[in-house]
Design a protein around this motif. Structure first.
Motif, PDB file in Angstrom:
ATOM      1  N   PHE A 107       0.869  -1.169   0.000  1.00 52.10           N
ATOM      2  CA  PHE A 107       0.000   0.000   0.000  1.00 52.10           C
ATOM      3  C   PHE A 107       0.911   1.225   0.000  1.00 52.10           C
ATOM      4  O   PHE A 107       1.670   1.431   0.943  1.00 52.10           O
TER       5      PHE A 107
ATOM      6  N   TYR B  35       0.997  -3.297 -10.820  1.00 50.81           N
ATOM      7  CA  TYR B  35       0.511  -2.060 -10.217  1.00 50.81           C
ATOM      8  C   TYR B  35       0.172  -1.067 -11.313  1.00 50.81           C
ATOM      9  O   TYR B  35       0.760  -1.078 -12.386  1.00 50.81           O
ATOM     10  N   GLN B  37      -0.249   3.150 -11.938  1.00 52.77           N
ATOM     11  CA  GLN B  37      -0.007   4.485 -11.391  1.00 52.77           C
ATOM     12  C   GLN B  37      -0.624   5.514 -12.328  1.00 52.77           C
ATOM     13  O   GLN B  37      -0.182   5.661 -13.473  1.00 52.77           O
ATOM     14  N   VAL B  44      -0.814   1.619  -7.390  1.00 53.81           N
ATOM     15  CA  VAL B  44      -1.918   0.922  -6.739  1.00 53.81           C
ATOM     16  C   VAL B  44      -1.889  -0.534  -7.190  1.00 53.81           C
ATOM     17  O   VAL B  44      -1.819  -0.815  -8.392  1.00 53.81           O
TER      18      VAL B  44
END
Lengths: 117, 113
Positions: A107, B35, B37, B44
């Protein structure tokens, strides 16, 4: 808090100045990571904490970079005598576990954008 | 150290076209994470792949992990403007008692309406 919080959001420093960047991870998260992200690049690993123990600092670029997490929660990344090449976004990330053979997801905070003039 | 290479570096598509980004490693990976971004944002987490040959879907996104666990791909069907951002793959680096993530340089996706 609801997520990872970083402050300040933006920092402008004169070359040679010391800076301190703060990270507030998600409450209870064991693992805390610092990454450096230059413009147009992927995050580059700097250092890793498991609770208060700094288990890995292999990514710190020089001895001007120092990180701590004294009580196993909030962490501070300090850069001494900043130089222009230190300009980047510094991202903090936390994870609820210590990360065994398969890493839990990270996170990320919103980052601190450091500009050294 | 372990590195993951991503291609392409950048892709610009028209809305509705498909998009694929590839992640390659010279060594066998224990797992791979993806992820996203958004511009001005932070990475994220999207997904984690662990098993050889694994395929996972999230709506219009399809993630694959190669049979040899040395490569992975992310495919987006019928892109939308909300898909704009940089997509990173990240590989786990195992250490003694902990692990860290090594990120690729990312693929920046631009979608024109």
């Amino acid at each position: 808090g609801a997520g990872v919080s970083q402050s300040p959001r933006y920092k402008v420093a004169k070359r040679g100045q010391d800076v301190a960047l703060r990270c507030d991870p998600i409450s209870g998260h064991v693992s805390l990571f610092w990454y450096q992200q230059a413009l147009g690049q992927g995050p580059e690993f700097l250092t890793y904490f498991q609770n208060e123990a700094q288990l890995d600092k292999s990514g710190l670029p020089s001895d001007r970079f120092f990180a701590e997490r004294p009580e196993g929660s909030v962490s501070t990344l300090k850069i001494q005598r900043t130089q222009q090449e230190d300009s980047a976004v510094y991202l903090c990330a936390s994870s609820p576990t210590r990360g065994g053979s398969t890493n839990e997801k990270l996170f990320f905070g919103s980052g601190t954008q450091l500009s050294v003039l | 150290g372990q590195q993951v290479m991503q291609i392409p570096q950048y892709q610009h598509v028209q809305e509705g076209e498909d998009f694929t980004t590839y992640c390659n490693s010279s060594t066998t990976l224990s797992n791979i994470q993806w992820y996203k971004q958004r511009p001005g944002g932070h990475p994220v987490f999207l997904i984690q792949l662990v098993k050889s040959g694994e395929v996972k879907k999230q709506k219009r996104l399809t993630f694959q992990f190669g049979e040899a666990k040395k490569n992975s791909s992310l495919h987006i069907t019928a892109t939308q403007t909300t898909d704009v951002g940089t997509y990173f793959c990240a590989a786990t680096r195992l250490n003694s008692g902990y692990s860290t993530l090594t990120f690729g340089k990312g693929t920046m996706l631009l979608v024109s309406p």
